[in-house]
Write an enzyme that holds these catalytic residues in place. Structure first.
Site, PDB file in Angstrom:
ATOM      1  N   TYR A 214      50.573   0.914  15.212  1.00 18.58           N
ATOM      2  CA  TYR A 214      50.116  -0.099  16.477  1.00 18.58           C
ATOM      3  C   TYR A 214      50.823  -1.268  16.909  1.00 18.58           C
ATOM      4  O   TYR A 214      51.370  -2.008  16.364  1.00 18.58           O
ATOM      5  CB  TYR A 214      48.651  -0.939  16.410  1.00 18.58           C
TER       6      TYR A 214
ATOM      7  N   ASP B 144      47.905   2.176   6.447  1.00 20.80           N
ATOM      8  CA  ASP B 144      47.090   1.806   7.452  1.00 20.80           C
ATOM      9  C   ASP B 144      45.758   3.524   7.753  1.00 20.80           C
ATOM     10  O   ASP B 144      46.680   3.825   7.987  1.00 20.80           O
ATOM     11  CB  ASP B 144      47.080   1.541   8.832  1.00 20.80           C
TER      12      ASP B 144
ATOM     13  N   LYS C 290      37.405   1.246  15.200  1.00 18.44           N
ATOM     14  CA  LYS C 290      37.001   3.162  15.552  1.00 18.44           C
ATOM     15  C   LYS C 290      36.408   3.698  14.992  1.00 18.44           C
ATOM     16  O   LYS C 290      35.238   3.982  15.252  1.00 18.44           O
ATOM     17  CB  LYS C 290      38.856   2.837  15.208  1.00 18.44           C
TER      18      LYS C 290
END
Length: 399
Positions: free
Chosen positions: A112, A186, A211
């Site tokens: 990310y 993650d 999310k």
């Protein structure tokens, strides 16, 4: 009756963390308070000294936060959890709790964008080195480890390439080199319903709870799950002193509410994604589809080994230049051009110019993020409607 920890995922996502309250409310009350009253000065002293359990100040803990932490720890298979104000709050609070000047992180090169920026630009200002490698080949990890390595960090599947990294093998390599290395995964793309990294040998799991865990696009939140000793360090140092990244009680309430339907939502996200991925793979305007559920995808066998379902995230590369990609995305009607993921709505974005704009052109190329790459977070709509929306903008590109 079984112990709660031995019950099924669906039961635990609803019941773990529930607290008794004086009025018998089915839903836990929201403890919207900054501080907590003590019965006496002596009691306050005992709590500050750690001699008595109890709440002091919401930056140090709050019943609304605690309910979600217990739920997440149970679902991920950890001893304890800490919730934070954002996913980046979870990541930064975790890293600050481990690293010092002179230490080294080894990370997958496809991350990310803000995680990449934290490691490559932020922590380097404080004397921490980050090595970015392609972890799809674990020989690269073996060759990168050094006596300075304190953290091995990766997402799996990776954002946005969907590269699947073998958690068990990566953890084995790191721990055989040095048992003190912390392997951090993650798990945002999967959630514990799809994948549980701690059971595969990882030491720490982080989430952007914004999310899938929340699932409704109405909060920003994060979480860290690990053993109880490390979580205490995250709470009392990484969060309390270094980042102050504290989840609000109201957001904790919304997160707990969202997680009650996690399994149902993930089943639908994943089923929809498989159908849409097969459509995209067959479309002449699409050069390649990056989705773990496709047999043609490089990481498919590893995904079958460690994922119970294949996830709701995918990327696809178009046979088009950047301007053509943008024009196509701008014509979509149901698929919403937006960053983030895991919402009820299907979201589409262009990583090179959006979520991964912190990468240089060279770094994008090295991580396999092309100008034609599109990331799709498949929602809960009827998949045939999403396919029709995509087909309408892709068909002209195939002519």
């Amino acid at each position: 009756m079984k112990d709660l920890k031995d019950l099924s995922f669906a039961t635990r996502q609803i019941h773990v963390g529930k607290q008794k309250n004086s009025v018998g409310a089915l839903c836990d009350p929201i403890y919207m308070t900054s501080t907590f009253a003590f019965d006496s000065v002596e009691q306050g002293g005992r709590r500050f000294a750690g001699e008595e359990d109890g709440y002091i100040y919401t930056r140090l803990g709050n019943p609304s936060q605690r309910a979600v932490e217990e739920k997440l720890a149970s679902l991920e298979g950890g001893e304890d959890a800490a919730v934070t104000a954002s996913g980046m709050g979870a990541i930064s609070s975790t890293l600050w709790s481990i690293l010092k000047q002179g230490d080294e992180i080894i990370a997958e090169e496809a991350l990310y964008g803000c995680t990449f920026s934290l490691m490559s630009h932020g922590l380097s200002e404080f004397g921490v080195t980050a090595k970015f490698i392609d972890m799809s080949s674990l020989d690269n990890l073996k060759n990168a480890l050094s006596e300075k390595t304190k953290v091995v960090y990766f997402e799996t599947p990776c954002n946005p390439t969907l590269t699947v990294i073998d958690i068990e093998e990566a953890a084995k390599i790191a721990h055989e080199y040095n048992p003190e290395i912390k392997v951090i995964v993650d798990n945002t793309f999967c959630t514990p319903y799809v994948q549980r990294p701690l059971s595969k040998g990882a030491d720490i799991v982080v989430h952007s709870a914004t999310k899938y865990l929340n699932g409704h696009g109405d909060i920003v939140a994060g979480a860290v799950i690990s053993d109880a000793e490390f979580i205490q360090k995250v709470k009392m140092f990484g969060m309390k002193d270094m980042t102050g990244s504290i989840m609000s009680p109201f957001n904790a309430f919304l997160l707990a509410r969202g997680m009650k339907t996690l399994d149902i939502r993930m089943e639908r996200h994943c089923a929809n994604a498989m159908k849409i991925a097969k459509f995209l793979e067959s479309h002449p305007a699409v050069k390649k589809v990056y989705y773990p559920g496709l047999e043609s995808f490089e990481g498919h066998k590893t995904a079958l080994k460690q994922m119970d379902l294949m996830g709701g995230m995918m990327s696809f590369e178009l046979k088009a230049d950047r301007d053509q990609v943008a024009a196509a995305l701008n014509k979509l009607q149901l698929c919403i051009v937006a960053v983030s993921l895991g919402d009820a709505e299907t979201l589409v974005e262009h990583p090179a110019s959006m979520t991964h704009s912190t990468y240089s052109s060279e770094e994008l190329a090295s991580a396999g993020i092309s100008e034609g790459l599109v990331r799709l977070s498949v929602g809960l709509e009827d998949p045939d409607d999403i396919i029709a929306d995509l087909k309408e903008v892709l068909d002209p590109l195939a002519k």
